[in-house]
Write a protein that holds these residues in place. Structure first.
Motif, short mmCIF file in Angstrom:
data_model
loop_
_atom_site.label_atom_id
_atom_site.label_comp_id
_atom_site.label_asym_id
_atom_site.label_seq_id
_atom_site.Cartn_x
_atom_site.Cartn_y
_atom_site.Cartn_z
N VAL A 293 40.96 47.14 46.00
CA VAL A 293 40.07 46.64 47.04
C VAL A 293 40.83 45.62 47.88
N ASP A 294 40.63 45.65 49.19
CA ASP A 294 41.25 44.67 50.09
C ASP A 294 40.44 43.38 50.04
N GLU A 295 40.93 42.40 49.31
CA GLU A 295 40.22 41.13 49.13
C GLU A 295 40.09 40.36 50.45
N SER A 296 40.99 40.63 51.40
CA SER A 296 40.97 39.88 52.66
C SER A 296 39.98 40.44 53.67
N ASP A 297 39.37 41.59 53.36
CA ASP A 297 38.45 42.22 54.31
C ASP A 297 37.03 41.78 54.02
N GLU A 298 36.35 41.30 55.04
CA GLU A 298 34.98 40.79 54.86
C GLU A 298 34.00 41.91 54.49
N ASN A 299 34.42 43.16 54.70
CA ASN A 299 33.55 44.29 54.37
C ASN A 299 33.91 44.93 53.03
N LYS A 300 34.54 44.17 52.16
CA LYS A 300 35.02 44.73 50.90
C LYS A 300 33.88 45.30 50.03
N ASP A 301 32.70 44.69 50.09
CA ASP A 301 31.58 45.20 49.29
C ASP A 301 31.17 46.60 49.76
N LEU A 302 31.18 46.81 51.08
CA LEU A 302 30.85 48.13 51.62
C LEU A 302 31.93 49.14 51.23
N ASP A 329 46.82 37.03 48.92
CA ASP A 329 47.68 36.14 49.69
C ASP A 329 47.19 36.01 51.13
N ILE A 330 46.74 37.12 51.70
CA ILE A 330 46.19 37.09 53.07
C ILE A 330 44.86 36.36 53.09
N ALA A 331 44.08 36.54 52.02
CA ALA A 331 42.77 35.87 51.92
C ALA A 331 42.90 34.39 51.62
N GLY A 332 44.12 33.94 51.26
CA GLY A 332 44.35 32.53 50.96
C GLY A 332 43.80 32.10 49.61
N GLU A 333 43.70 33.04 48.66
CA GLU A 333 43.18 32.72 47.33
C GLU A 333 44.31 32.59 46.32
N SER A 334 44.08 31.77 45.31
CA SER A 334 45.08 31.64 44.25
C SER A 334 45.13 32.93 43.44
N ARG A 335 46.29 33.28 42.95
CA ARG A 335 46.48 34.54 42.24
C ARG A 335 47.70 34.42 41.35
N PRO A 336 47.75 35.24 40.30
CA PRO A 336 46.71 36.18 39.88
C PRO A 336 45.58 35.46 39.14
N GLN A 337 44.36 35.96 39.33
CA GLN A 337 43.19 35.47 38.61
C GLN A 337 42.54 36.65 37.91
N ARG A 338 42.37 36.51 36.60
CA ARG A 338 41.79 37.61 35.84
C ARG A 338 40.41 37.22 35.32
N ALA A 339 39.47 38.16 35.43
CA ALA A 339 38.15 37.99 34.84
C ALA A 339 37.80 39.29 34.14
N GLY A 340 37.95 39.32 32.83
CA GLY A 340 37.76 40.57 32.08
C GLY A 340 38.84 41.56 32.46
N ASP A 341 38.42 42.71 32.97
CA ASP A 341 39.38 43.71 33.43
C ASP A 341 39.52 43.73 34.94
N ASP A 342 38.98 42.73 35.62
CA ASP A 342 39.13 42.61 37.06
C ASP A 342 40.24 41.62 37.37
N LEU A 343 40.93 41.83 38.50
CA LEU A 343 42.09 41.01 38.81
C LEU A 343 42.17 40.74 40.31
N ILE A 344 42.32 39.47 40.66
CA ILE A 344 42.64 39.08 42.04
C ILE A 344 44.15 38.92 42.10
#
Length: 425
Positions: A293-302, A329-344
């Protein structure tokens, strides 16, 4: 020599849909992906499309004036139109009309590289064109399909011409389906051979341009059996169409097959979903899906919703899936961040790839077990097998033979049971 871009106007109906603006932006991106320059856009809010002209009468007149003012090559519509709507709009605007489905089909036709992908796109185009055949456009449609019907253009009545064109297209459809069936039989044989080797399969899925190919290249560069077999990466919708499968070999001798599938997009034409079913079967037969998923895109949920719907449409259900939110990195979020089996994560950063590999391995090798073997000295082939195909944790030499502690798939223990002296989970 750079080819001069054709110009286009994009138009759409807002039927009180909260996704409307997003779909119009996506339409502009699709036009750019097909080397078209969008010079203007027109929208109208209605309860339902006009059966004859899509837009209402006044808006059609405005569209005709706008097309004339800009002297555009075509008008691109944000929905799939009926044949009569296309004909009526072309007549009233004196401009070529392409609906969203037709545009995506053109992109796929321009991007297909392998023989199978070209056949799949050709099939989808023919299935799209068949109900849109009409007398005044018969010659143009023959030219688009590359069929032989054009030679009959001046023979007989319009009705007989239409039937000739229809028969030519139906014959082409039948021929392509047979050829694809033969290719799919070969693919199925290859897949059965892979399954027999019991190698875990992981498929990258998700929206087009989310970074699947970049992630695949990073993994191939590190662990690929052939490090040079990179896939194309380009910041464009549908940069790649062909499914690529690469074998990864990790330092502990564990292997897996990784596939990069064609990206999804909202309102993906039904004809293409059906035509590319065999290509997307890499996802349907995977042991694990990695949704990118593109974390930097505001339409990521869609985008995630589109991925879910498309996977369901091609019959991909009940397969474990991890979700990777790429481009942090484009979204300006710290990474990597893991929550269960999900990963930023960010695909070009080593720490992110390390964490992604860890999650994939945890999900892919849960059936592995650790066992200790004592192999008689005259069974050197067994020692070679353990050393080359399993993760050897320790080796000792005893009077009665070679003692090896190794990690391997549980179902491979059967062939080695005579040498097992100790077994640990």
């Amino acid at each position: 020599m750079e080819i001069e871009k054709q110009t286009a106007i994009i138009i759409g109906l807002n039927l009180d849909n909260e996704q409307f603006e997003y779909s119009m932006s996506e339409l502009a991106a699709l036009a750019a992906a097909n080397n078209l320059e969008v010079v203007d856009r027109l929208v109208q809010k209605l309860d339902h499309p006009d059966k004859a002209t899509y837009f209402g009468k006044g808006k059609v007149e405005e569209l005709a004036t706008t097309a004339l003012d800009h002297d555009v090559d075509m008008i691109i519509v944000n929905d799939e139109l009926s044949p009569s709507q296309i004909r009526n709009l072309e007549k009233k605007t004196n401009t070529k009309i392409i609906d969203r489905t037709g545009l995506i089909l053109e992109i796929f036709a321009n991007r297909a590289r392998t023989h199978e992908a070209k056949l799949q796109v050709q099939l989808a185009k023919l299935q799209y064109q068949l109900p849109r055949l009409h007398t005044s456009a018969s010659q143009r449609l023959d030219q688009q399909t590359g069929s032989g019907g054009g030679s009959f253009t001046n023979r007989g009545s319009g009705e007989s011409q239409l039937e000739l064109n229809r028969r030519v297209i139906e014959k082409d459809i039948s021929h392509i389906k047979r050829e694809l069936k033969d290719i799919q039989k070969s693919d199925l044989t290859q897949r059965k051979q892979r399954d027999a080797k019991n190698i875990p399969t992981v498929a990258l899925v998700g929206y087009t341009n989310a970074g699947k190919s970049t992630i695949m290249n990073q993994l191939v560069q590190r662990y690929g059996e052939n490090h040079d077999k990179q896939v194309m990466v380009k910041n464009m919708l549908f940069a790649t169409l062909d499914t690529s499968v690469r074998k990864l070999v990790f330092p502990d001798n564990k292997t897996m097959l990784l596939s990069d599938t064609v990206g999804f997009v909202s309102k993906l034409p039904h004809q293409l979903v059906q035509a590319f079913r065999s290509t997307l079967s890499e996802a349907a037969n995977a042991d694990l899906l990695v949704q990118v998923v593109d974390e930097s895109d505001e339409n990521k949920d869609l985008m995630m919703q589109t991925t879910k719907q498309t996977l369901k449409e091609i019959g991909v259900e009940n397969i474990p899936m991890i979700t990777v939110f790429n481009k942090a990195d484009i979204a300006g979020e710290s990474r990597p961040q893991r929550a269960g089996d999900d990963l930023i994560m960010a695909a070009l950063e080593d720490d992110s790839i390390d964490e992604l590999v860890k999650i994939i391995r945890e999900n892919s090798y849960s059936n592995y077990t650790t066992a200790t073997f004592v192999i008689p000295f005259d069974k050197g082939d067994i020692v070679n097998y353990l050393n080359s195909k399993t993760n050897v944790l320790s080796t000792d030499y005893l009077p009665e033979g070679t003692k090896i502690k190794a990690e391997l798939p549980s179902d491979q223990l059967g062939r080695l049971k005579d040498f097992v002296v100790e077994e640990e989970k």
